[in-house]
Design a protein around this motif. Structure first.
Motif, PDB file in Angstrom:
ATOM      1  N   ARG A 105       6.788  -7.871 -10.384  1.00  0.00           N
ATOM      2  CA  ARG A 105       6.001  -8.736 -11.276  1.00  0.00           C
ATOM      3  C   ARG A 105       4.575  -8.925 -10.760  1.00  0.00           C
ATOM      4  NH1 ARG A 105      10.283 -13.425 -13.354  1.00  0.00           N
ATOM      5  NH2 ARG A 105      11.837 -11.929 -14.178  1.00  0.00           N
ATOM      6  N   ILE A 106       3.940  -7.804 -10.480  1.00  0.00           N
ATOM      7  CA  ILE A 106       2.552  -7.809 -10.017  1.00  0.00           C
ATOM      8  C   ILE A 106       1.736  -6.852 -10.896  1.00  0.00           C
ATOM      9  CG2 ILE A 106       3.056  -8.428  -7.633  1.00  0.00           C
ATOM     10  CD1 ILE A 106       2.979  -5.490  -6.917  1.00  0.00           C
ATOM     11  N   HIS A 107       0.421  -6.926 -10.773  1.00  0.00           N
ATOM     12  CA  HIS A 107      -0.463  -6.153 -11.649  1.00  0.00           C
ATOM     13  C   HIS A 107      -1.282  -5.112 -10.905  1.00  0.00           C
ATOM     14  CE1 HIS A 107       0.506  -8.910 -14.890  1.00  0.00           C
ATOM     15  NE2 HIS A 107       0.244  -9.918 -14.082  1.00  0.00           N
ATOM     16  N   ARG A 108      -1.072  -4.996  -9.600  1.00  0.00           N
ATOM     17  CA  ARG A 108      -1.830  -3.994  -8.836  1.00  0.00           C
ATOM     18  C   ARG A 108      -1.020  -3.590  -7.608  1.00  0.00           C
ATOM     19  NH1 ARG A 108      -3.890  -8.560  -9.098  1.00  0.00           N
ATOM     20  NH2 ARG A 108      -5.544  -7.971 -10.523  1.00  0.00           N
ATOM     21  N   LEU A 109      -1.277  -2.376  -7.134  1.00  0.00           N
ATOM     22  CA  LEU A 109      -0.593  -1.856  -5.950  1.00  0.00           C
ATOM     23  C   LEU A 109      -1.582  -1.128  -5.068  1.00  0.00           C
ATOM     24  CD1 LEU A 109       2.587  -0.293  -7.613  1.00  0.00           C
ATOM     25  CD2 LEU A 109       2.627  -2.125  -5.900  1.00  0.00           C
ATOM     26  N   GLY A 110      -1.315  -1.169  -3.758  1.00  0.00           N
ATOM     27  CA  GLY A 110      -2.087  -0.343  -2.858  1.00  0.00           C
ATOM     28  C   GLY A 110      -1.612   1.100  -2.952  1.00  0.00           C
ATOM     29  N   VAL A 111      -2.469   2.024  -2.556  1.00  0.00           N
ATOM     30  CA  VAL A 111      -2.124   3.453  -2.532  1.00  0.00           C
ATOM     31  C   VAL A 111      -2.322   3.944  -1.102  1.00  0.00           C
ATOM     32  CG1 VAL A 111      -2.612   5.747  -3.460  1.00  0.00           C
ATOM     33  CG2 VAL A 111      -2.870   3.720  -4.927  1.00  0.00           C
ATOM     34  N   VAL A 112      -1.282   4.562  -0.533  1.00  0.00           N
ATOM     35  CA  VAL A 112      -1.356   5.006   0.859  1.00  0.00           C
ATOM     36  C   VAL A 112      -1.247   6.527   0.931  1.00  0.00           C
ATOM     37  CG1 VAL A 112      -0.400   2.844   1.748  1.00  0.00           C
ATOM     38  CG2 VAL A 112       1.141   4.731   1.183  1.00  0.00           C
ATOM     39  N   ASP A 113      -1.803   7.098   2.016  1.00  0.00           N
ATOM     40  CA  ASP A 113      -1.735   8.546   2.215  1.00  0.00           C
ATOM     41  C   ASP A 113      -0.470   8.907   2.994  1.00  0.00           C
ATOM     42  OD1 ASP A 113      -2.244   7.861   4.832  1.00  0.00           O
ATOM     43  OD2 ASP A 113      -4.310   8.582   4.840  1.00  0.00           O
ATOM     44  N   GLU A 114      -0.397  10.167   3.432  1.00  0.00           N
ATOM     45  CA  GLU A 114       0.809  10.638   4.108  1.00  0.00           C
ATOM     46  C   GLU A 114       1.035   9.944   5.449  1.00  0.00           C
ATOM     47  OE1 GLU A 114      -2.581  13.145   5.463  1.00  0.00           O
ATOM     48  OE2 GLU A 114      -1.845  12.409   3.535  1.00  0.00           O
ATOM     49  N   LYS A 115      -0.031   9.336   6.022  1.00  0.00           N
ATOM     50  CA  LYS A 115       0.101   8.607   7.284  1.00  0.00           C
ATOM     51  C   LYS A 115       0.253   7.110   7.060  1.00  0.00           C
ATOM     52  CE  LYS A 115      -2.457  12.035   9.991  1.00  0.00           C
ATOM     53  NZ  LYS A 115      -3.622  12.280  10.896  1.00  0.00           N
ATOM     54  N   ASN A 116       0.522   6.748   5.816  1.00  0.00           N
ATOM     55  CA  ASN A 116       0.742   5.358   5.430  1.00  0.00           C
ATOM     56  C   ASN A 116      -0.514   4.498   5.589  1.00  0.00           C
ATOM     57  OD1 ASN A 116       2.863   3.949   4.178  1.00  0.00           O
ATOM     58  ND2 ASN A 116       3.098   2.643   5.990  1.00  0.00           N
ATOM     59  N   ARG A 117      -1.675   5.122   5.512  1.00  0.00           N
ATOM     60  CA  ARG A 117      -2.943   4.395   5.567  1.00  0.00           C
ATOM     61  C   ARG A 117      -3.376   4.035   4.154  1.00  0.00           C
ATOM     62  NH1 ARG A 117      -6.079   8.845   9.095  1.00  0.00           N
ATOM     63  NH2 ARG A 117      -5.379   9.960   7.227  1.00  0.00           N
ATOM     64  N   LEU A 118      -3.830   2.805   3.973  1.00  0.00           N
ATOM     65  CA  LEU A 118      -4.274   2.364   2.656  1.00  0.00           C
ATOM     66  C   LEU A 118      -5.575   3.081   2.286  1.00  0.00           C
ATOM     67  CD1 LEU A 118      -3.554   0.283   0.392  1.00  0.00           C
ATOM     68  CD2 LEU A 118      -5.275  -1.218   1.441  1.00  0.00           C
ATOM     69  N   ILE A 119      -5.552   3.792   1.166  1.00  0.00           N
ATOM     70  CA  ILE A 119      -6.743   4.540   0.758  1.00  0.00           C
ATOM     71  C   ILE A 119      -7.277   4.110  -0.597  1.00  0.00           C
ATOM     72  CG2 ILE A 119      -6.108   6.598   2.069  1.00  0.00           C
ATOM     73  CD1 ILE A 119      -5.163   7.774  -0.659  1.00  0.00           C
ATOM     74  N   GLY A 120      -6.523   3.280  -1.327  1.00  0.00           N
ATOM     75  CA  GLY A 120      -6.995   2.890  -2.641  1.00  0.00           C
ATOM     76  C   GLY A 120      -6.152   1.797  -3.270  1.00  0.00           C
ATOM     77  N   ILE A 121      -6.530   1.447  -4.481  1.00  0.00           N
ATOM     78  CA  ILE A 121      -5.834   0.426  -5.270  1.00  0.00           C
ATOM     79  C   ILE A 121      -5.680   0.966  -6.693  1.00  0.00           C
ATOM     80  CG2 ILE A 121      -6.090  -1.840  -6.366  1.00  0.00           C
ATOM     81  CD1 ILE A 121      -5.325  -2.191  -3.558  1.00  0.00           C
ATOM     82  N   ILE A 122      -4.538   0.688  -7.303  1.00  0.00           N
ATOM     83  CA  ILE A 122      -4.374   1.019  -8.723  1.00  0.00           C
ATOM     84  C   ILE A 122      -3.909  -0.227  -9.460  1.00  0.00           C
ATOM     85  CG2 ILE A 122      -1.989   1.872  -8.462  1.00  0.00           C
ATOM     86  CD1 ILE A 122      -2.884   4.021 -10.630  1.00  0.00           C
ATOM     87  N   ASN A 123      -4.535  -0.502 -10.618  1.00  0.00           N
ATOM     88  CA  ASN A 123      -4.260  -1.697 -11.395  1.00  0.00           C
ATOM     89  C   ASN A 123      -3.493  -1.349 -12.664  1.00  0.00           C
ATOM     90  OD1 ASN A 123      -5.857  -3.388  -9.673  1.00  0.00           O
ATOM     91  ND2 ASN A 123      -7.665  -2.482 -10.620  1.00  0.00           N
ATOM     92  N   GLU A 124      -2.828  -2.331 -13.207  1.00  0.00           N
ATOM     93  CA  GLU A 124      -2.149  -2.151 -14.478  1.00  0.00           C
ATOM     94  C   GLU A 124      -3.129  -1.745 -15.566  1.00  0.00           C
ATOM     95  OE1 GLU A 124       1.345  -4.680 -16.541  1.00  0.00           O
ATOM     96  OE2 GLU A 124      -0.610  -5.709 -16.462  1.00  0.00           O
ATOM     97  N   SER A 125      -4.333  -2.306 -15.511  1.00  0.00           N
ATOM     98  CA  SER A 125      -5.342  -1.984 -16.525  1.00  0.00           C
ATOM     99  C   SER A 125      -5.781  -0.528 -16.441  1.00  0.00           C
ATOM    100  CB  SER A 125      -6.567  -2.898 -16.374  1.00  0.00           C
ATOM    101  OG  SER A 125      -7.099  -2.797 -15.071  1.00  0.00           O
ATOM    102  N   ASP A 126      -5.690   0.078 -15.238  1.00  0.00           N
ATOM    103  CA  ASP A 126      -6.036   1.495 -15.102  1.00  0.00           C
ATOM    104  C   ASP A 126      -5.095   2.358 -15.935  1.00  0.00           C
ATOM    105  OD1 ASP A 126      -8.091   0.963 -13.275  1.00  0.00           O
ATOM    106  OD2 ASP A 126      -6.681   0.975 -11.599  1.00  0.00           O
ATOM    107  N   ILE A 127      -3.812   2.005 -15.927  1.00  0.00           N
ATOM    108  CA  ILE A 127      -2.827   2.786 -16.682  1.00  0.00           C
ATOM    109  C   ILE A 127      -3.010   2.573 -18.181  1.00  0.00           C
ATOM    110  CG2 ILE A 127      -0.366   3.141 -17.069  1.00  0.00           C
ATOM    111  CD1 ILE A 127       0.108   2.338 -14.181  1.00  0.00           C
ATOM    112  N   ILE A 128      -3.338   1.353 -18.557  1.00  0.00           N
ATOM    113  CA  ILE A 128      -3.595   1.086 -19.978  1.00  0.00           C
ATOM    114  C   ILE A 128      -4.782   1.917 -20.463  1.00  0.00           C
ATOM    115  CG2 ILE A 128      -4.332  -0.667 -21.647  1.00  0.00           C
ATOM    116  CD1 ILE A 128      -2.764  -2.704 -19.947  1.00  0.00           C
TER     117      ILE A 128
END
Length: 481
Positions: A105-128
């Motif tokens: 029940r959240i509207h955004r998630l972090g995005v991690v690379d293969e080493k589990n490092r945070l590299i970005g954010i994706i929002n619900e509005s991006d998918i819309i």
């Protein structure tokens, strides 16, 4: 692409990588100010090592700070942030994003690379927004636009749509046609807005023409204005004055929307490109009589004319005049062909591709100058000789094939070379736009894989051979310069 397939696209291509961060011990009010200034709805909170450990969202500000009566001046981000940052891997699909958002029940998630490092954010509005990336929806937005700022916003989204469609397998030919369609509809809607707001009584016997690549419907992302206005000989001085004012506002509005002005001034707001039909005929006769470089350019640009708005009979009358004069002046056509041959493809010893050795584009080649120009202008010259004026380069090639001006192998080679060069051009422009650079016509051969470099070399060889054929066809060795 079918809308349902959107959910199976990779997260890595659609997340925001420009992370905005704060320190976990920053005051809430300071972090909120950053969010306001950057127009973002969340901010990543990092520890002393710079590692992201939490996220503060606008929802946190509403529920934990405002409703919770927390003093943002005295409290710090650590007290209200959500930790840890829930995330997905960059190779995950957007379906996984939607699943995790629904589950937590959240509207955004972090995005991690293969080493589990945070590299970005994706929002619900991006998918819309992604689900709204369709030509139909963008065209509908153009039709519903009420003013110039709305059209400017839509124009800004066009590059995103083209990049999205190219990334999902839409052919270069279809993308080029789509770009031209969107640009046409944008200009037509702008004219409607201007008529409704400022110019309700424009004369009927006039036409707004698009020229050059826009006239041929062969635009890519790097496109500026090439346009003109024709009006009837018997228009009154009052109507001519209205057209002058209209053309100036129209061109300036196109610039405001995001369509650059033509560096050579080929725009309807300039008097040279706004004439009655008799003056246009005189101008065409003058260009043909004196085949200087500038006159050849003007004639070539104008011979790609296409009425976008207004009285099409004016264009048809001028087309007949252009075809008649061209058929009567083989020497001028030979000069056009000679102009095409002034730009040989950059092939060196043993057919190696020769990129520029100095200047701002060192290591690159100009795809337009190296091949696209020779094909479009060479085909146009042959078409004029055969009495053909309208249509795209591909359409003209097919007519030249039917009239046996070119054989099937020549047409096949030229179409393949033109499509490949346009593909590289558009792909490079999309990459430039995605990285924040202005799209141009340059390509670094070193950026291509071995197969692509081989195909590029063959395409340039086709151009070289075509220039040789033009030289022979128009007997350029006999031409006095």
């Amino acid at each position: 692409m079918p809308e349902e397939n959107t959910f199976f696209l990779a997260v890595k291509d659609y997340c925001h990588r420009d992370l905005i961060t704060c320190h976990i011990e920053d005051r809430i009010v300071d972090a909120a100010i950053v969010m306001r200034e950057k127009s973002i709805s969340s901010i990543i909170a990092c520890d002393d090592k710079g590692e992201p450990v939490g996220i503060m969202t606008d929802r946190d500000l509403r529920i934990k700070v405002v409703a919770g009566r927390v003093d943002p001046e005295k409290s710090v981000v650590r007290e209200v942030m959500t930790s840890p940052v829930l995330s997905v891997k960059e190779e995950d699909t957007l379906f996984e994003v939607l699943y995790q958002m629904s589950r937590h029940r959240i509207h955004r998630l972090g995005v991690v690379d293969e080493k589990n490092r945070l590299i970005g954010i994706i929002n619900e509005s991006d998918i819309i927004r992604l689900q709204n990336r369709s030509p139909q929806k963008l065209l509908r937005s153009i039709d519903e636009a009420e003013d110039i700022p709305a059209l400017k916003e839509i124009h800004d989204h066009m590059k995103e749509l083209i990049a999205f469609l190219r990334g999902n397998g839409v052919s270069t030919r279809d993308l080029v046609r789509l770009i031209s369609l969107l640009n046409d509809q944008m200009a037509l809607r702008l004219i409607e807005i201007l008529q409704n707001s400022q110019f309700p009584d424009l004369p009927e016997k006039c036409a707004y023409l698009v020229l050059g690549s826009e006239g041929r419907r062969e635009q890519t992302l790097k496109t500026d204005q090439d346009n003109a206005i024709i009006y009837a000989d018997d228009l009154s001085a009052t109507d001519i004055a209205k057209l002058k004012n209209f053309s100036q506002v129209l061109i300036d509005s196109l610039i405001e929307i995001g369509v650059p002005e033509c560096p050579g001034g080929i725009m309807a707001k300039n008097e040279f490109w706004r004439r009655n039909i008799s003056d246009w005929k005189d101008a065409i006769d003058g260009w043909i009589a004196t085949p200087s470089g500038e006159n050849i350019l003007n004639f070539s640009m104008f011979s790609d004319m296409r009425t976008l708005w207004g009285d099409t009979s004016l264009e048809q009358e001028l087309r007949k005049h252009v075809i008649q004069r061209a058929s009567e002046n083989g020497i001028f056509l030979a000069h056009m062909a000679a102009n095409v041959c002034l730009f040989p493809p950059p092939l060196g010893l043993f057919g190696r591709i020769k990129p520029e050795k100095s200047g701002p584009h060192v290591g690159k080649i100009d795809l337009k100058k190296s091949g696209i120009f020779a094909i479009t202008e060479g085909v146009k010259t042959l078409a004029l000789e055969a009495g053909i004026l309208e249509g795209s380069t591909t359409e003209k090639l097919q007519v030249l094939l039917k009239q046996e001006v070119l054989n099937a192998k020549q047409v096949g080679d030229l179409e393949a070379a033109f499509n490949l060069l346009t593909f590289f051009r558009l792909r490079s422009q999309i990459a430039s736009a995605a990285s924040g650079r202005d799209p141009d016509n340059y390509l670094a051969p070193s950026s291509l894989n071995r197969v692509e470099r081989g195909r590029l070399k063959v395409a340039l060889e086709v151009v070289q051979s075509f220039q040789g054929s033009l030289s022979s066809h128009f007997q350029l060795q006999m031409l006095r310069r």
